[in-house]
Design a protein around this motif. Structure first.
Motif, short mmCIF file in Angstrom:
data_model
loop_
_atom_site.label_atom_id
_atom_site.label_comp_id
_atom_site.label_asym_id
_atom_site.label_seq_id
_atom_site.Cartn_x
_atom_site.Cartn_y
_atom_site.Cartn_z
N GLY A 134 36.98 34.95 44.25
CA GLY A 134 38.18 34.76 43.45
C GLY A 134 38.04 33.61 42.46
O GLY A 134 38.48 33.70 41.31
N GLN A 135 37.42 32.52 42.91
CA GLN A 135 37.21 31.37 42.02
C GLN A 135 36.23 31.73 40.90
O GLN A 135 36.42 31.32 39.75
N GLN A 136 35.21 32.51 41.22
CA GLN A 136 34.28 32.95 40.19
C GLN A 136 34.97 33.81 39.15
O GLN A 136 34.76 33.65 37.95
N ARG A 137 35.83 34.72 39.61
CA ARG A 137 36.57 35.59 38.68
C ARG A 137 37.48 34.76 37.77
O ARG A 137 37.59 35.04 36.57
N ARG A 138 38.14 33.76 38.34
CA ARG A 138 39.02 32.92 37.52
C ARG A 138 38.21 32.10 36.52
O ARG A 138 38.64 31.89 35.38
N LEU A 139 37.02 31.66 36.93
CA LEU A 139 36.15 30.95 36.00
C LEU A 139 35.72 31.86 34.86
O LEU A 139 35.72 31.46 33.69
N HIS A 140 35.33 33.10 35.18
CA HIS A 140 34.92 34.05 34.14
C HIS A 140 36.04 34.26 33.12
O HIS A 140 35.80 34.32 31.91
N LEU A 141 37.28 34.38 33.62
CA LEU A 141 38.40 34.60 32.71
C LEU A 141 38.66 33.36 31.86
O LEU A 141 38.94 33.46 30.66
N ALA A 142 38.53 32.19 32.47
CA ALA A 142 38.69 30.95 31.71
C ALA A 142 37.66 30.86 30.59
O ALA A 142 37.98 30.50 29.45
N LEU A 143 36.43 31.22 30.89
CA LEU A 143 35.36 31.19 29.88
C LEU A 143 35.62 32.20 28.76
O LEU A 143 35.30 31.96 27.60
N ALA A 144 36.22 33.33 29.12
CA ALA A 144 36.52 34.37 28.13
C ALA A 144 37.59 33.92 27.14
O ALA A 144 37.71 34.48 26.05
N LEU A 145 38.37 32.89 27.53
CA LEU A 145 39.48 32.44 26.69
C LEU A 145 39.18 31.18 25.89
O LEU A 145 40.05 30.64 25.21
N VAL A 146 37.95 30.73 25.95
CA VAL A 146 37.56 29.47 25.29
C VAL A 146 37.90 29.47 23.81
O VAL A 146 38.36 28.46 23.26
N CYS A 147 37.70 30.60 23.12
CA CYS A 147 37.90 30.64 21.67
C CYS A 147 39.33 31.04 21.28
O CYS A 147 39.58 31.36 20.11
N ASN A 148 40.25 31.01 22.25
CA ASN A 148 41.62 31.45 22.00
C ASN A 148 41.64 32.84 21.35
O ASN A 148 42.20 33.03 20.26
N PRO A 149 41.03 33.81 22.00
CA PRO A 149 40.89 35.14 21.38
C PRO A 149 42.24 35.85 21.25
O PRO A 149 43.15 35.65 22.06
N ALA A 159 37.76 43.34 40.94
CA ALA A 159 36.85 43.98 41.90
C ALA A 159 36.35 42.95 42.91
O ALA A 159 35.90 41.86 42.55
N GLY A 160 36.46 43.28 44.19
CA GLY A 160 35.95 42.40 45.24
C GLY A 160 36.92 41.32 45.68
O GLY A 160 36.61 40.55 46.59
N LEU A 161 38.10 41.25 45.05
CA LEU A 161 39.06 40.22 45.42
C LEU A 161 39.96 40.70 46.56
O LEU A 161 40.24 41.89 46.69
N ASP A 162 40.43 39.74 47.36
CA ASP A 162 41.40 40.08 48.39
C ASP A 162 42.80 40.19 47.76
O ASP A 162 42.96 39.99 46.55
N VAL A 163 43.79 40.51 48.56
CA VAL A 163 45.15 40.74 48.05
C VAL A 163 45.68 39.52 47.31
O VAL A 163 46.24 39.62 46.22
N GLU A 164 45.47 38.33 47.91
CA GLU A 164 45.96 37.11 47.28
C GLU A 164 45.25 36.84 45.96
O GLU A 164 45.87 36.47 44.96
N GLY A 165 43.92 37.06 45.94
CA GLY A 165 43.14 36.85 44.73
C GLY A 165 43.56 37.78 43.60
O GLY A 165 43.66 37.36 42.44
N ARG A 166 43.83 39.05 43.96
CA ARG A 166 44.28 40.01 42.94
C ARG A 166 45.63 39.60 42.37
O ARG A 166 45.85 39.65 41.16
N ALA A 167 46.53 39.18 43.27
CA ALA A 167 47.86 38.78 42.82
C ALA A 167 47.79 37.58 41.87
O ALA A 167 48.50 37.53 40.85
N GLN A 168 46.94 36.62 42.18
CA GLN A 168 46.79 35.44 41.33
C GLN A 168 46.26 35.82 39.96
O GLN A 168 46.75 35.34 38.92
N LEU A 169 45.24 36.69 39.93
CA LEU A 169 44.65 37.07 38.65
C LEU A 169 45.62 37.93 37.84
O LEU A 169 45.71 37.81 36.61
N HIS A 170 46.39 38.77 38.52
CA HIS A 170 47.41 39.57 37.83
C HIS A 170 48.44 38.66 37.17
O HIS A 170 48.89 38.94 36.04
N ASN A 171 48.81 37.58 37.84
CA ASN A 171 49.77 36.64 37.25
C ASN A 171 49.21 36.02 35.98
O ASN A 171 49.94 35.82 35.00
#
Length: 304
Positions: A134-149, A159-171
């Motif tokens: 989950g932390q890796q996925r959040r890091l990937h998303l943070a990196l994807a937003l570096v340029c304010n796209p 993919a591969g996240l538990d229920v809590e991890g999915r809910a956090q990323l959905h938020n």
């Protein structure tokens, strides 16, 4: 002039004699979350890679925020943020080093604000392999937003996240939508698509089988609506003849019926309960789910 931020028309991508993508077309408006759904090998990831400029196309046309990603590769990287399906970083790289590297590539200042936004600011001295999925996925998303796209592409982001991890990323995805960021989401998770997407396309064997809102796609299913009803005196049984409804089964004190016209069926069921001097404890109407509609298409069934 088109109000589409993403426009894909007649996209074709071949690998030798195999057409991975065969004439896919769709468009995404500003601030929309658009879902690409399909079984493995349907052409979703290939479509995204073409849109990102990572694959040369063999036909058709792609425009992203006025830019042709096939020709303007330098420009597209500052328009689009991408979280790849197989995103990965060197095991030994620190979170802070990963952020610094991507910021340098985009020629922008270090984005500690993004690490804080995704709740990983306290992990800057941790190595990539020490992070949870989950932390890796959040890091990937943070990196994807570096340029304010203005456009973000998410390929199986949970993919591969538990229920809590999915809910956090959905938020976090919903927060981006509130900021009017346009997102293209490829996923196998039907509940994810139904909960997040404004529009979806279901891709089968390199072509778009159906497009619409999740509600429109499920409404087009040939599967019947189910009505589950629980009454105080259990007056509804398999022996009852109900206009417009067919008895399906009994489950957990509920009498379950199928119908094609829920208004007609509910009216007839209520009339039967009234005639039996019974009363309703609970009534639930379950339309076909997006997953059922998806399976119907994948198995070869035609939508209405």
């Amino acid at each position: 002039m088109s109000d589409s931020v993403i426009s894909v028309k007649g996209l074709i991508k071949k690998y030798g004699a195999i057409s991975a993508v065969n004439g896919i077309s769709f468009s995404v408006k500003q601030g929309e979350i658009y879902g690409l759904l399909g079984p493995n090998g349907a052409g979703k990831t290939t479509t995204l890679e073409c849109l990102e400029g990572l694959r040369r196309i063999d036909g058709g046309n792609i425009i992203v925020a006025g830019c042709n990603p096939q020709k303007d590769k330098k420009k597209i990287r500052n328009i689009m943020g991408v979280q790849l399906q197989s995103s990965s970083l060197p095991d030994g790289i620190l979170v802070s080093e990963a952020m610094a590297l991507v910021c340098a590539w985009h020629e922008t200042k270090y984005r500690s604000d993004l690490l804080e936004c995704f709740g990983i600011e306290g992990m800057v001295k941790k190595k990539y392999h020490q992070l949870s999925t989950g932390q890796q996925r959040r890091l990937h998303l943070a990196l994807a937003l570096v340029c304010n796209p203005s456009v973000v592409v998410l390929d199986e982001p949970t993919a591969g996240l538990d229920v809590e991890g999915r809910a956090q990323l959905h938020n976090e995805i919903r927060k981006l939508k509130k900021q009017n960021v346009t997102m293209l989401l490829a996923t196998h998770d039907m509940a994810e698509a139904e909960g997040l997407c404004d529009q979806i396309s279901i891709v089968i064997k390199g072509t778009v089988a159906v497009t619409g809102t999740p509600f429109e796609v499920t409404a087009a299913s040939k599967r019947d609506t189910r009505i589950a009803i629980r009454t105080g005196r259990n007056s509804l049984s398999s022996n009852c003849k109900i206009e417009g409804a067919t008895f399906f089964k009994e489950k957990d004190c509920y009498s379950i019926w199928t119908c094609s016209d829920s208004a007609l069926a509910i009216g007839a069921l209520m009339q039967r309960v009234k005639e039996a001097n019974d009363f309703v404890i609970d009534l639930r109407v379950e339309r076909p789910s997006l997953e059922e509609s998806f399976l119907e298409l994948v198995s070869g069934g035609e939508m209405k």
